[in-house]
Write a protein that holds these residues in place. Structure first.
Motif, PDB file in Angstrom:
ATOM      1  N   GLY A   1       0.856  -1.250  -0.085  1.00  0.00           N
ATOM      2  CA  GLY A   1      -0.257   0.211  -0.001  1.00  0.00           C
ATOM      3  C   GLY A   1       0.725   1.170  -0.118  1.00  0.00           C
ATOM      4  O   GLY A   1       2.198   1.049   0.454  1.00  0.00           O
ATOM      5  N   PHE A   2       0.022   2.506  -0.017  1.00  0.00           N
ATOM      6  CA  PHE A   2       0.747   3.575  -0.151  1.00  0.00           C
ATOM      7  C   PHE A   2       1.631   4.054   1.259  1.00  0.00           C
ATOM      8  O   PHE A   2       0.735   3.344   2.570  1.00  0.00           O
ATOM      9  CB  PHE A   2      -0.253   4.554  -0.269  1.00  0.00           C
ATOM     10  N   SER A   3       2.159   4.900   1.902  1.00  0.00           N
ATOM     11  CA  SER A   3       2.747   5.084   2.706  1.00  0.00           C
ATOM     12  C   SER A   3       2.700   6.158   3.488  1.00  0.00           C
ATOM     13  O   SER A   3       2.449   6.494   4.245  1.00  0.00           O
ATOM     14  CB  SER A   3       4.387   4.486   2.635  1.00  0.00           C
ATOM     15  N   TYR A   4       1.462   7.082   2.085  1.00  0.00           N
ATOM     16  CA  TYR A   4       1.095   8.527   2.856  1.00  0.00           C
ATOM     17  C   TYR A   4      -0.477   8.291   2.355  1.00  0.00           C
ATOM     18  O   TYR A   4      -0.933   7.168   1.603  1.00  0.00           O
ATOM     19  CB  TYR A   4       1.756   9.449   1.712  1.00  0.00           C
ATOM     20  N   ALA A   5      -1.182   9.549   3.371  1.00  0.00           N
ATOM     21  CA  ALA A   5      -2.556   8.643   3.142  1.00  0.00           C
ATOM     22  C   ALA A   5      -3.420   9.508   2.020  1.00  0.00           C
ATOM     23  O   ALA A   5      -2.885  10.765   2.126  1.00  0.00           O
ATOM     24  CB  ALA A   5      -3.104   9.840   4.434  1.00  0.00           C
ATOM     25  N   ARG A   6      -3.704   9.103   0.508  1.00  0.00           N
ATOM     26  CA  ARG A   6      -4.131   8.933  -0.045  1.00  0.00           C
ATOM     27  C   ARG A   6      -5.761  10.285   0.384  1.00  0.00           C
ATOM     28  O   ARG A   6      -6.345   9.458   1.373  1.00  0.00           O
ATOM     29  CB  ARG A   6      -5.112   8.167  -1.422  1.00  0.00           C
TER      30      ARG A   6
ATOM     31  N   ARG B   1      -7.276  -2.451   4.001  1.00  0.00           N
ATOM     32  CA  ARG B   1      -7.023  -3.270   4.938  1.00  0.00           C
ATOM     33  C   ARG B   1      -5.553  -2.869   5.187  1.00  0.00           C
ATOM     34  O   ARG B   1      -4.665  -2.307   4.588  1.00  0.00           O
ATOM     35  CB  ARG B   1      -6.500  -4.397   4.706  1.00  0.00           C
ATOM     36  N   SER B   2      -4.776  -3.339   6.436  1.00  0.00           N
ATOM     37  CA  SER B   2      -3.474  -2.285   6.272  1.00  0.00           C
ATOM     38  C   SER B   2      -2.335  -3.113   5.578  1.00  0.00           C
ATOM     39  O   SER B   2      -2.762  -4.940   5.097  1.00  0.00           O
ATOM     40  CB  SER B   2      -3.398  -2.590   8.075  1.00  0.00           C
ATOM     41  N   SER B   3      -0.985  -2.749   5.095  1.00  0.00           N
ATOM     42  CA  SER B   3      -0.119  -3.123   4.598  1.00  0.00           C
ATOM     43  C   SER B   3       0.702  -3.528   5.187  1.00  0.00           C
ATOM     44  O   SER B   3       1.442  -2.862   6.117  1.00  0.00           O
ATOM     45  CB  SER B   3       0.228  -2.246   3.217  1.00  0.00           C
ATOM     46  N   ARG B   4       1.967  -4.697   4.853  1.00  0.00           N
ATOM     47  CA  ARG B   4       3.216  -4.737   5.243  1.00  0.00           C
ATOM     48  C   ARG B   4       4.542  -3.917   4.647  1.00  0.00           C
ATOM     49  O   ARG B   4       4.691  -4.096   4.912  1.00  0.00           O
ATOM     50  CB  ARG B   4       3.571  -6.675   5.579  1.00  0.00           C
ATOM     51  N   LEU B   5       3.700  -3.995   3.407  1.00  0.00           N
ATOM     52  CA  LEU B   5       4.846  -2.727   2.177  1.00  0.00           C
ATOM     53  C   LEU B   5       4.164  -1.462   1.896  1.00  0.00           C
ATOM     54  O   LEU B   5       3.284  -1.823   1.304  1.00  0.00           O
ATOM     55  CB  LEU B   5       5.241  -3.877   1.122  1.00  0.00           C
ATOM     56  N   LEU B   6       4.722  -0.752   2.727  1.00  0.00           N
ATOM     57  CA  LEU B   6       4.790   0.499   2.520  1.00  0.00           C
ATOM     58  C   LEU B   6       5.315   1.408   1.193  1.00  0.00           C
ATOM     59  O   LEU B   6       6.849   1.519   1.422  1.00  0.00           O
ATOM     60  CB  LEU B   6       4.727   1.290   3.599  1.00  0.00           C
ATOM     61  N   VAL B   7       4.780   1.931   0.342  1.00  0.00           N
ATOM     62  CA  VAL B   7       5.553   2.534  -1.133  1.00  0.00           C
ATOM     63  C   VAL B   7       5.168   3.871  -1.322  1.00  0.00           C
ATOM     64  O   VAL B   7       3.984   4.267  -1.000  1.00  0.00           O
ATOM     65  CB  VAL B   7       5.868   2.179  -2.193  1.00  0.00           C
TER      66      VAL B   7
END
Length: 278
Positions: free
Chosen positions: A183-188, A196-202
């Protein structure tokens, strides 16, 4: 003869003020944070004043820095006007476009050659990043942005609606573990992206699509970023029966079309015709 590129200094200062940090300004201008810091230090030394107060947490502009930035912005605007007047109707000069890597890679890349052939005296300067650019505080002519628009004072052209799909690599025959969430590492701003929460953020949508394509996990992406991979079955929809979700894309600019420089107006019209996401 002056060796100092004073316009570059002004543009860099405006980027620092708009982005709030040397590192963000460096990404916007294709420089290193160290180069931005040194340029600002040389500018302050030449002027003999402190323009920016630096701390480990943030950068604050001084009164002298704010005044210089306002005057610098006026200089850039006057230069644009002078170029427009001197062009005598020619479509010529540099157009700076802020956009995401996803849009640049999948929509802009195939059409930029045609744009430059149509207008041989135009130069394009792309500022790549998912952060929302401040068109008032940066030397940016046009910005491509996805999702809801917060600033109603900006003029816009609609570039269509992109379908948002949740995709992953094709499942293995033995089932295997559930795919890793990316998922994105910043709030869209658009709630459509929240899940759902992501384990890998980009912090970049193009990288998320690339990670999914190589089997790193599952993620929500714009369909146009994985259209080829979907057609080749390199990625598949997580739920083919899911309710469709869409996101609007807009081309943003400051001012009214009739007062835009011809170089900007030409690119604006071209992207409106050929740069749609749907």
């Amino acid at each position: 003869m002056r060796d100092t590129n004073r316009l570059a200094e002004i543009e860099t200062l405006l980027s620092v003020l708009a982005e709030g940090s040397f590192s963000a300004a460096a990404r916007m201008r294709g420089m290193t944070p160290s180069a931005v810091s040194k340029m600002m230090a040389r500018l302050e030394e030449r002027l003999g004043v402190t323009l920016l107060k630096r701390s480990t947490r943030k950068i604050q502009v001084t009164e002298e820095g704010a005044r210089f930035a306002r005057q610098g912005q006026a200089i850039l605007e006057a230069l644009d006007a002078a170029e427009h007047e001197a062009s005598c109707g020619r479509v010529a000069g540099t157009v700076r476009i802020a956009t995401s890597a996803a849009y640049a890679n999948h929509i802009l890349a195939p059409i930029l050659g045609g744009l430059l052939q149509t207008h041989p005296e135009i130069r394009i300067d792309l500022a790549i990043g998912d952060n929302v650019s401040d068109l008032y505080g940066q030397p940016i002519d046009l910005a491509v942005r996805a999702g809801p628009l917060d600033d109603s004072t900006l003029m816009t052209r609609h570039l269509g609606r992109s379908e948002i799909v949740e995709v992953m690599a094709p499942p293995r025959g033995d089932g295997g573990p559930p795919p890793l969430r990316i998922g994105f590492s910043y709030a869209r701003r658009d709630a459509t992206w929240r899940g759902r929460s992501s384990r890998l953020l980009v912090n970049d949508g193009a990288t998320i699509a690339a990670l999914v394509a190589v089997g790193a996990g599952a993620a929500r992406v714009g369909r146009f970023t994985v259209a080829r991979e979907l057609a080749a079955r390199q990625v598949v929809l997580c739920d083919p029966h899911a309710e469709p979700l869409f996101e609007d894309f807009h081309l943003l600019y400051v001012g009214r079309a009739k007062t835009l420089p011809r170089r900007v107006q030409a690119v604006l019209d071209y992207l409106t015709r050929h740069g749609r996401v749907d």
